[in-house]
Design a protein around this motif. Structure first.
Motif, PDB file in Angstrom:
ATOM      1  N   THR A 194      -0.839   0.942  -8.134  1.00 49.44           N
ATOM      2  CA  THR A 194      -1.193   0.942  -6.716  1.00 49.44           C
ATOM      3  C   THR A 194      -0.077   0.511  -5.763  1.00 49.44           C
ATOM      4  OG1 THR A 194      -2.088  -1.286  -6.969  1.00 49.44           O
ATOM      5  CG2 THR A 194      -3.639   0.546  -7.216  1.00 49.44           C
ATOM      6  N   LEU A 195       1.056   0.059  -6.273  1.00 48.31           N
ATOM      7  CA  LEU A 195       2.130  -0.346  -5.368  1.00 48.31           C
ATOM      8  C   LEU A 195       2.822   0.877  -4.764  1.00 48.31           C
ATOM      9  CD1 LEU A 195       3.833  -3.281  -7.326  1.00 48.31           C
ATOM     10  CD2 LEU A 195       2.322  -3.443  -5.340  1.00 48.31           C
ATOM     11  N   SER A 196       3.258   0.720  -3.531  1.00 53.10           N
ATOM     12  CA  SER A 196       4.000   1.798  -2.877  1.00 53.10           C
ATOM     13  C   SER A 196       5.444   1.807  -3.380  1.00 53.10           C
ATOM     14  CB  SER A 196       3.993   1.594  -1.360  1.00 53.10           C
ATOM     15  OG  SER A 196       4.807   0.475  -1.014  1.00 53.10           O
ATOM     16  N   GLU A 197       6.153   2.885  -3.117  1.00 51.81           N
ATOM     17  CA  GLU A 197       7.571   2.954  -3.499  1.00 51.81           C
ATOM     18  C   GLU A 197       8.364   1.873  -2.772  1.00 51.81           C
ATOM     19  OE1 GLU A 197       9.066   4.620  -5.985  1.00 51.81           O
ATOM     20  OE2 GLU A 197       6.990   5.136  -6.473  1.00 51.81           O
ATOM     21  N   ARG A 198       8.017   1.573  -1.546  1.00 44.34           N
ATOM     22  CA  ARG A 198       8.702   0.530  -0.790  1.00 44.34           C
ATOM     23  C   ARG A 198       8.504  -0.830  -1.460  1.00 44.34           C
ATOM     24  NH1 ARG A 198      12.892  -0.049   2.509  1.00 44.34           N
ATOM     25  NH2 ARG A 198      12.754  -2.023   3.594  1.00 44.34           N
TER      26      ARG A 198
END
Length: 182
Positions: free
Chosen positions: A32-36
């Motif tokens: 669930t983490l974003s690329e950022r």
């Protein structure tokens, strides 16, 4: 409470699946983490635990995957860590913008380190993030194959024989037993 289908045969309750298979690992929940966020984790982890000539920095051994799997897990502890980690990452990026007009990942290493030093030594909320983040970096790194090698951990391996206690250790044990009257 057992759930049954129309024929009365037991079925598994709805949920996210069973415990992970450690022989052929597979994560049954989505990351669930974003690329950022993943990029921030990589840079921050490398500041906290820099690589050496022999061992790679955390970003080089997959620490972002470890974090993403950990904070994406549907368990209470990990969801609590997710709240701390994602809020902390947003705070780090916002602080970089406030102080230097750019995101944390885009800053030069000296400015990144200045922000990490501030976070590590300031308010309780910031410290809570830093302490949790640092703990997860160390856990992720030193429970990996690379981390095991770095600390000399060989695991559960068969021995051809048991060498026993060294004479020096035996003297210490004997002395302590004498003190206890045993």
């Amino acid at each position: 409470m057992d759930q049954h289908n129309a024929a009365g045969v037991g079925t598994a309750p709805p949920g996210y699946g069973t415990d992970p298979n450690l022989v052929t690992p597979h994560t049954p929940w989505p990351r669930t983490l974003s690329e950022r966020e993943r990029a921030l984790i990589g840079v921050l982890a490398d500041i906290i635990l820099p690589g050496t000539g022999e061992y790679p920095a955390p970003s080089g051994m997959g620490i972002t995957d470890f974090f993403d799997e950990w904070v994406s897990a549907p368990y209470g502890t990990q969801q609590g860590h997710r709240a701390v980690i994602t809020a902390g990452l947003a705070m780090v990026d916002a602080e970089a913008q406030r102080q230097f007009g750019a995101g944390f990942v885009e800053l030069d290493p000296s400015r990144q380190r200045a922000i990490v030093d501030q976070i590590a030594s300031t308010t309780a909320a910031d410290r809570k993030f830093f302490i949790r983040f640092r703990s997860l970096v160390l856990v992720g790194y030193f429970t990996s194959d690379i981390g095991f090698k770095a600390i000399g951990y060989v695991g559960n391996v068969p021995l051809l024989g048991f060498p026993g206690v060294t004479p020096e250790a035996q003297r210490i044990i004997d002395d302590e037993l004498r003190k206890l009257g045993l």
